[in-house]
Design an enzyme around this catalytic site. Structure first.
Site, PDB file in Angstrom:
ATOM      1  N   ARG A  51       0.802  -1.222   0.000  1.00  0.00           N
ATOM      2  CA  ARG A  51       0.000   0.000   0.000  1.00  0.00           C
ATOM      3  C   ARG A  51       0.837   1.276   0.000  1.00  0.00           C
ATOM      4  O   ARG A  51       0.446   2.279  -0.579  1.00  0.00           O
ATOM      5  CB  ARG A  51      -0.837  -0.009   1.283  1.00  0.00           C
ATOM      6  CG  ARG A  51      -2.283   0.153   1.010  1.00  0.00           C
ATOM      7  CD  ARG A  51      -3.006   0.176   2.304  1.00  0.00           C
ATOM      8  NE  ARG A  51      -4.422   0.064   2.077  1.00  0.00           N
ATOM      9  CZ  ARG A  51      -5.295  -0.191   3.006  1.00  0.00           C
ATOM     10  NH1 ARG A  51      -4.885  -0.417   4.237  1.00  0.00           N
ATOM     11  NH2 ARG A  51      -6.565  -0.245   2.733  1.00  0.00           N
ATOM     12  N   LYS A 148       0.098 -18.479   6.641  1.00  0.00           N
ATOM     13  CA  LYS A 148      -0.846 -18.847   7.684  1.00  0.00           C
ATOM     14  C   LYS A 148      -1.395 -17.570   8.308  1.00  0.00           C
ATOM     15  O   LYS A 148      -0.710 -16.546   8.222  1.00  0.00           O
ATOM     16  CB  LYS A 148      -0.177 -19.755   8.698  1.00  0.00           C
ATOM     17  CG  LYS A 148       0.588 -19.034   9.825  1.00  0.00           C
ATOM     18  CD  LYS A 148       0.981 -19.990  10.910  1.00  0.00           C
ATOM     19  CE  LYS A 148       1.180 -19.262  12.211  1.00  0.00           C
ATOM     20  NZ  LYS A 148       1.690 -20.022  13.309  1.00  0.00           N
ATOM     21  N   ASP A 177       3.600 -23.793   5.466  1.00  0.00           N
ATOM     22  CA  ASP A 177       3.754 -24.041   6.893  1.00  0.00           C
ATOM     23  C   ASP A 177       5.263 -24.109   7.081  1.00  0.00           C
ATOM     24  O   ASP A 177       5.901 -25.084   6.682  1.00  0.00           O
ATOM     25  CB  ASP A 177       3.115 -25.377   7.299  1.00  0.00           C
ATOM     26  CG  ASP A 177       3.221 -25.599   8.806  1.00  0.00           C
ATOM     27  OD1 ASP A 177       4.241 -25.192   9.386  1.00  0.00           O
ATOM     28  OD2 ASP A 177       2.290 -26.165   9.401  1.00  0.00           O
ATOM     29  N   HIS A 178       5.842 -23.045   7.664  1.00  0.00           N
ATOM     30  CA  HIS A 178       7.307 -22.962   7.621  1.00  0.00           C
ATOM     31  C   HIS A 178       7.973 -24.093   8.406  1.00  0.00           C
ATOM     32  O   HIS A 178       9.146 -24.368   8.205  1.00  0.00           O
ATOM     33  CB  HIS A 178       7.808 -21.578   8.063  1.00  0.00           C
ATOM     34  CG  HIS A 178       7.646 -21.300   9.512  1.00  0.00           C
ATOM     35  ND1 HIS A 178       6.510 -20.770  10.045  1.00  0.00           N
ATOM     36  CD2 HIS A 178       8.473 -21.504  10.540  1.00  0.00           C
ATOM     37  CE1 HIS A 178       6.659 -20.651  11.341  1.00  0.00           C
ATOM     38  NE2 HIS A 178       7.834 -21.087  11.675  1.00  0.00           N
ATOM     39  N   LYS A 182      11.824 -26.701   7.683  1.00  0.00           N
ATOM     40  CA  LYS A 182      12.971 -26.890   8.578  1.00  0.00           C
ATOM     41  C   LYS A 182      13.725 -28.147   8.167  1.00  0.00           C
ATOM     42  O   LYS A 182      13.126 -29.188   7.908  1.00  0.00           O
ATOM     43  CB  LYS A 182      12.499 -27.023  10.039  1.00  0.00           C
ATOM     44  CG  LYS A 182      12.039 -25.702  10.620  1.00  0.00           C
ATOM     45  CD  LYS A 182      11.619 -25.891  12.060  1.00  0.00           C
ATOM     46  CE  LYS A 182      10.928 -24.667  12.605  1.00  0.00           C
ATOM     47  NZ  LYS A 182      11.785 -23.516  12.798  1.00  0.00           N
ATOM     48  N   GLU A 216       7.977 -22.680  23.524  1.00  0.00           N
ATOM     49  CA  GLU A 216       8.531 -21.372  23.172  1.00  0.00           C
ATOM     50  C   GLU A 216       8.750 -20.564  24.444  1.00  0.00           C
ATOM     51  O   GLU A 216       7.994 -20.710  25.416  1.00  0.00           O
ATOM     52  CB  GLU A 216       7.551 -20.610  22.271  1.00  0.00           C
ATOM     53  CG  GLU A 216       7.280 -21.301  20.946  1.00  0.00           C
ATOM     54  CD  GLU A 216       6.308 -20.498  20.092  1.00  0.00           C
ATOM     55  OE1 GLU A 216       6.730 -19.990  19.054  1.00  0.00           O
ATOM     56  OE2 GLU A 216       5.133 -20.369  20.484  1.00  0.00           O
ATOM     57  N   ASP A 235      -3.279 -21.517  16.499  1.00  0.00           N
ATOM     58  CA  ASP A 235      -2.035 -20.912  16.032  1.00  0.00           C
ATOM     59  C   ASP A 235      -0.926 -21.947  15.828  1.00  0.00           C
ATOM     60  O   ASP A 235      -0.083 -21.778  14.946  1.00  0.00           O
ATOM     61  CB  ASP A 235      -1.572 -19.857  17.056  1.00  0.00           C
ATOM     62  CG  ASP A 235      -0.364 -19.075  16.565  1.00  0.00           C
ATOM     63  OD1 ASP A 235      -0.432 -18.563  15.434  1.00  0.00           O
ATOM     64  OD2 ASP A 235       0.644 -18.996  17.288  1.00  0.00           O
ATOM     65  N   HIS A 240       1.261 -26.626  12.764  1.00  0.00           N
ATOM     66  CA  HIS A 240       2.632 -27.129  12.927  1.00  0.00           C
ATOM     67  C   HIS A 240       2.686 -28.496  13.603  1.00  0.00           C
ATOM     68  O   HIS A 240       3.348 -29.416  13.127  1.00  0.00           O
ATOM     69  CB  HIS A 240       3.477 -26.145  13.740  1.00  0.00           C
ATOM     70  CG  HIS A 240       3.485 -24.755  13.184  1.00  0.00           C
ATOM     71  ND1 HIS A 240       3.594 -24.496  11.846  1.00  0.00           N
ATOM     72  CD2 HIS A 240       3.387 -23.543  13.786  1.00  0.00           C
ATOM     73  CE1 HIS A 240       3.578 -23.181  11.647  1.00  0.00           C
ATOM     74  NE2 HIS A 240       3.444 -22.590  12.812  1.00  0.00           N
ATOM     75  N   LYS A 331       3.530 -21.021  25.153  1.00  0.00           N
ATOM     76  CA  LYS A 331       4.368 -19.824  25.144  1.00  0.00           C
ATOM     77  C   LYS A 331       4.843 -19.525  26.550  1.00  0.00           C
ATOM     78  O   LYS A 331       4.239 -19.956  27.531  1.00  0.00           O
ATOM     79  CB  LYS A 331       3.541 -18.643  24.622  1.00  0.00           C
ATOM     80  CG  LYS A 331       3.099 -18.870  23.185  1.00  0.00           C
ATOM     81  CD  LYS A 331       2.894 -17.574  22.455  1.00  0.00           C
ATOM     82  CE  LYS A 331       2.664 -17.802  20.986  1.00  0.00           C
ATOM     83  NZ  LYS A 331       3.874 -18.206  20.275  1.00  0.00           N
TER      84      LYS A 331
END
Ligand code: NAD
Length: 484
Positions: A51, A148, A177-178, A182, A216, A235, A240, A331
């Site tokens: 933008r 995602k 999906d990163h 890996k 995490e 999430d 994942h 988390k």
């Protein structure tokens, strides 16, 4: 051993949202590292489209700053930076209006791969797909990459799939999906299907249970409003952890080809039993160790969103009947650690007597940090009279085993973006896979909503709520520690 770089054909890559956080932190640095690896021909073009009103020079300056911050080692090479920046163009584009589209179409080369990376809010995916087609940019060599979250539930995922399918074939849609990019996640398949050693034991006769942990230390800072609507189940678990579960549990595909692999993953998801309410624990972090609690962070004192979830899943098929899969993610936990532990059964009979101690083999596949594999085996305790047994690890750190040239393996985004350019969808989710994952997840979330479930508190810096330990204890098992 030096890793091989396989050159790719010329391509144009358009990054919608090229000025955004994901583009600056991940996509552009990944492209830059691949450029430095010498993988591209000279006429590759990267176009930022967003933008903001910028020209090429303004965009190059923004990207130069991003490289210094997010690819500092490579960014010290000024010649490389200049070479990369010279490939960049910028077009201000309005996803929901007509501005910028003619100019964008005019920039793209003919008869070569065009990849459009949708690094924007999901509500813009439909308008972008529509305009790529309407402005004549959709060719046989066009591919789109979508980030995602892919939907919020089954209905929204279906509707998003239908919207994209109105403009592109499934073989042109790359759902990222990163985790699948890996290196160790791909190694999961190499270890399972490239060795004779493991596969004969890879079933409920020999495996007691499997643990998948994605822990995490970070909180939800910067993503508060999205996260408070999503939670750990949507999430992390739905995408994942489910993908890891599929790769660890699937049958051997006939070949390493996109549909063969994705067919097998889909069968795993479809064979999952519904999760019983007492087989699932939700948690929410509370203030500890000088860190604020979840509710303070998201500014919602009554939030019942989970920042942690642990569950016991069952796959009803011939291979896995009777072997539970315990999955957990959260988390603000004690350490950052993603690991899969395959917990083998005890030997059926101890010839050394019960006093010698009993030990079961554990195969640990570490995804991050310190990627590698450890196999715990039982040996005799040295120097002791009689026969007492101890565990020792057979440890293989990939970085050590493969030599210093391979200490830095390509980042997940590097691998995945180059797969888009090559047209290889093996490590991307197919539409039916995503829908099946939501079909399994939706009733769990609906159950929480109808019961008015409130997540259990756990301290920042801990291993999660005590109830997650009970989930295991009730089954006579325990979690492997969360270690950095
Ligand atoms: P962001 O808000 O930082 O950037 C959004 C980008 O979209 C900006 O470049 C903005 O100019 C552009 N944009 C917004 N509205 C537009 C419009 N109408 N027309 C044209 N361009 C428009 O967002 P982000 O964090 O970079 O996230 C982008 C996408 O990636 C989202 O779907 C997000 O869910 C996903 N994602 C982000 C991360 C991350 O770490 N940031 C991780 C995983 C997935």
């Amino acid at each position: 051993m030096v890793s091989r770089v396989i050159p790719v054909d010329p391509f144009d890559l358009v990054i919608f949202g090229g000025t955004g956080d994901l583009a600056r932190r991940k996509i552009l640095p990944a492209l830059f590292r691949r450029f430095c690896a010498g993988q591209w021909p000279s006429d590759v073009q990267i176009v930022g489209a967003a933008r903001r009103t910028l020209d090429d020079t303004g965009f190059r300056s923004l990207v130069s700053d991003a490289l210094k911050e997010h690819a500092p080692k490579h960014a010290r090479d000024r010649v490389a930076v200049e070479g990369f920046l010279s490939r960049l163009r910028y077009v201000p584009v309005e996803a929901e209006g007509p501005q910028g589209w003619e100019e964008l179409a005019g920039l793209l080369g003919q008869n070569r791969v065009r990849a459009f990376y949708f690094s924007v809010a999901p509500r813009l995916f439909g308008p972008l797909a529509e305009r790529i087609e309407a402005f004549g940019m959709a060719t046989e060599k066009t591919r789109i990459v979508v980030e995602k979250p892919f939907g919020h539930d089954l209905d929204s995922a279906r509707s998003l799939n239908a919207t994209l399918a109105a403009h592109f074939d499934e073989n042109q849609i790359y759902r990222i999906d990163h985790y699948l990019g890996k290196e160790t996640v791909q190694n999961l398949m190499a270890v399972r299907f490239g060795n004779m050693l493991f596969e004969p034991l890879w079933n409920s006769q020999y495996v007691d249970h499997i643990q998948i942990t994605v822990a995490e230390t970070v909180g939800v800072d910067g993503r508060e409003s999205y996260y408070d609507r999503a939670g750990a189940m949507r999430d992390m678990m739905q995408n994942h952890l489910m993908q890891l579960l599929c790769l660890i549990a699937m049958e051997p595909p006939a070949k390493f080809d996109p549909d063969a692999v994705r067919d097998e993953k889909l069968k795993v998801i479809r064979a999952l039993d519904p999760v019983l309410p007492h087989h699932i624990v939700r948690g929410q972090f509370v203030a500890a160790e000088g860190l604020p609690g979840y509710r303070e962070v998201v500014g919602n004192p009554r939030s019942t969103t989970e920042s942690y979830v642990a569950l016991r899943a069952h796959i009803s098929n011939w291979r896995w009947a009777g072997t539970p899969f315990y999955l957990r993610t959260g988390k603000r936990l004690v350490a950052r650690s993603s690991v899969i532990n395959v917990m083998f059964k005890d030997a059926p009979h101890s010839i050394f007597g019960e006093d010698a101690g009993r030990h079961a083999n554990v195969l640990s596949i570490r995804l991050q940090p310190n990627e590698g594999i450890t196999l715990k085996v039982t040996i005799k305790e040295p120097g002791q009279g009689g026969m007492r047994l101890v565990d020792v690890p057979l440890d293989m750190s990939f970085a050590e085993a493969l030599g210093p040239e391979n200490q830095v393996s390509p980042d997940a985004y590097e691998r995945l973006i180059m797969d888009v350019v090559r047209g290889n969808q093996t490590l991307f989710m197919r539409g039916d896979e995503v829908e099946a994952a939501w079909a399994w997840t939706d009733p769990i979330i609906a159950g929480w909503q109808s019961r008015g479930d409130v997540p259990k508190p756990y301290d920042c810096g801990s291993t999660g709520p005590g109830d997650a330990e009970l989930l295991m204890k009730r089954d006579g098992r325990r979690w492997q520690g969360i270690k950095p």
